[in-house]
Design an enzyme around this catalytic site. Sequence first.
Site, mmCIF file in Angstrom:
data_model
loop_
_atom_site.group_PDB
_atom_site.id
_atom_site.type_symbol
_atom_site.label_atom_id
_atom_site.label_comp_id
_atom_site.label_asym_id
_atom_site.label_seq_id
_atom_site.Cartn_x
_atom_site.Cartn_y
_atom_site.Cartn_z
ATOM 1 C CG LEU A 488 -1.951 -1.124 1.320
ATOM 2 C CD1 LEU A 488 -2.708 -1.035 2.637
ATOM 3 C CD2 LEU A 488 -2.907 -1.082 0.154
ATOM 4 N N GLY A 489 2.046 1.179 0.537
ATOM 5 C CA GLY A 489 2.905 2.360 0.580
ATOM 6 C C GLY A 489 4.158 2.111 1.384
ATOM 7 N N GLY A 491 7.295 4.092 3.839
ATOM 8 C CA GLY A 491 7.654 5.257 4.625
ATOM 9 C C GLY A 491 9.106 5.190 5.062
ATOM 10 N N GLY A 494 9.501 1.763 7.184
ATOM 11 C CA GLY A 494 8.964 0.484 6.790
ATOM 12 C C GLY A 494 7.931 0.592 5.699
ATOM 13 C CB SER A 495 6.679 -1.564 3.346
ATOM 14 O OG SER A 495 7.954 -1.194 2.849
ATOM 15 C CB VAL A 496 1.578 0.214 4.961
ATOM 16 C CG1 VAL A 496 0.182 -0.192 5.421
ATOM 17 C CG2 VAL A 496 2.222 1.139 5.995
ATOM 18 C CE LYS A 511 4.816 2.589 10.331
ATOM 19 N NZ LYS A 511 4.540 3.830 11.089
ATOM 20 C CG ASP A 615 6.301 12.967 10.185
ATOM 21 O OD1 ASP A 615 6.505 14.011 9.524
ATOM 22 O OD2 ASP A 615 6.589 11.840 9.755
#
Length: 804
Positions: A488-489, A491, A494-496, A511, A615
């Site tokens: 999904l994305g 950051g 890490g990744s989701v 996540k 953030d």
Amino acid sequence: MYNLSSLWSFHVEGNRLHGSIPDDVGSKFFPAMEDLSFANNRFTGGIPSSLSNLTTLTSLQLSTNGFTGLVPRDLGLLEADDTAGWEFITSLANCSQLLQLSLSYNYFGGQLPSSVVNLSATLQYLYLSDCPSISGSIPQDIGNLVGLSILGLANTSISGMIPSSIGKLANLVQLSLYCARLSGLIPSSLGNLTRLNWLAAYSNGLEGTVPASLGKLTKLYLLDLSANYRLNGSIPKKILLPSLSYSLNLSHNSFSGPLPPEVGNLINLNQLNLAGNQLSGRIPDTIGNCLVLESLMLDDNMLEGSIPQSLQNVEGLQVLNLTMNKLSSRIPDALSSIAALQELYLAHNNLSGLIPSSLQKLASLHTFDASFNDLQGEVPNGGVFANLTDISVTGNSKLCGGIAQLHLAPCSPHTLSNSKKDRSKSLMISLTTTGAILLLVSVLVTIWRLKQRPKSQAPPTIAEEGFQRVSYQALLRGTNGFSEFNLLGKGRYGSVYKCTLEGHDTPVAVKVFNLQQLGSSKSFQTECETLRRVRHRSLIKIITCCSSIDSRGQDFKALVIDLMPNGSLDGRLHPKYSIANNTLSLAQRLDIAVNVIDALDYLHNHCQPPIVHCDVKPSNILLTEDMSARVGDFGISRILLETADRTGQNSNSTIGIRGSIGYVAPEYGEGSPISALGDVYSLEILLLEMFTGRSPTDDMFKESVDLHRFAEAVFPDRVLEIADPTIWVHNDANDEITRSKVQECLVSVVRTGISCSKQQPRERMPIQDAAMEMHAIRDANLMFSSSIAVEHGVLIGHASTFSK
């Protein structure tokens, strides 16, 4: 310039122009002038009275200059004193299309003139708040202003009674009367304001009973009548409305009698404060129906009986204050089921028996006060009781043991034996009861399965059965080996992935932290620690976490959170492919802004200790199926264990740049400690981005130009020039009324954004004020949209009749 007879808009605000405005500016020139602004310059001298001759004028801005002398009696803007400077109110009655009059935050003095009730019936907003020198009373004929949706008279010296004619303001949505000098009875006619969603009249001298007619305000989400001291009688059952979702505050009055069992109707309420009254009787068990309560304040009353077991149902309760009552019996074990509990105040009651050892498992608890009761036996010293920052058991002479700083006598073998017997007896009863229940459940489940065997059984959804544990293998299978297809994305840490766990139909988001990235392990711990402390409808919900070993023998850490089907705000503001159904309407943007600002207000002002997100940016704002917003990614958040006054002393732990380029507060780059005002800066950069469609890292922003200055340069009159053009996909840009209303809305939003993104933290608008502003802006837009819809419905109805 006087030769420009068709000129209708002239703006020179925000320069360094000086001198005086010519006396004849409005005598015979500019006959078509509608919009005139000399604001934010260095003009001196008097305000020309000839300006009143500009009969087509709809907007005049003269603020932030050096004008001297009295305001002309047929015009007024900056200051007034007694009757000498208030004549302009009378002349404004000639402005038949006046929609908004704001005199807040000025140096007005003297009595509010009664002629204010002669203003246009089209007037929607009347702001007189925060002018402490305004005195007098609310005019008896205030009900003439039938178009009002917001009336603000707070923080003034206005006195006298609330006139009953206020009940004629049928369109009123927000009524702010707090911190004034009002007295007398609350008029029952307030019950006619059926559109009202905000009623705040605290810190006045109101007296008598609360009229039951307030029970007709079925859209009310905040009711605050606290600190009037002379409001009395019983609490009317009818005002315990299910619509109350934010706060019901009746504290520090003289209410008496029992707390009605209808308190259980407050199923959507976050804060209930009835402290400092004379309430008696038992706390009704129906209090357990208030499932989303976060703060329950019943201290300083005369309540008696035992603490209700039903409080265990209020799992998100963070603050429970029952101090200074007549409560008796034991401290119930049920309180240990309130996992979110942070502060527990039970002092000055008649409680007896042991302090339940089960309270040791409350990981969020940091304050416990059970002083001056009749408690006995050993004080727990494990779990949270081993390092509580604030614990008090003074005035319980039969207590012993506990941590050293309590300075209690050590427990004798006899005391320990009695305590163990008492606890063993409770445990035996508990185990026996639990065993019987489990046996019964087992039998029922077996019978049910036998009956259901011929049919296909659908697995329970997440909503029906939450996860308590999840393994690495389950996540691996649910994401098809963490495949790119389910990504999904990505950051910083890490990744989701989208994940469907076995036995559950509803997919979740996982996540997965990249533990090779420096700081990712700390980010995982921070996010877990933060998310277990918070509970708010506009914050992302954590389902569970996984800390394990992956298939290569490496450490594996992941969070399982709710899946947001509409992705992130970033994807909507800056889509890869621009299509109509992928854009955001003005109403959706306002809703999202309110959701985000409410979440930050909660983190800063309603969490103990406060939390700074650090953030705030579009990619961390996730969108639900109905396009409401959830704030996520707490990987670099900061829990402020120090008070605001001591934060600077703790700079070794809070100093440094935290956040993303373009959104990070400028003071962080100068070594200032983390603070809530840093989030305010990021939030309002986000706000400007949402309504201009421009990222703060856009290539156009170079050197001294940034998003703040970009918006400030055209504010307020050219905001449509910088507005995100995709807004017009959902609004008719050719309709003059709609275009004017959108411009008005954008001006208000950009004003808030500019006020909160100032370079100096002390100059930024407080988050509470920003929240109130955004709620008012959204509600005003909603009312306009509703009126347009109704109007269209009427027209369609007429057309149908005609065609027939």
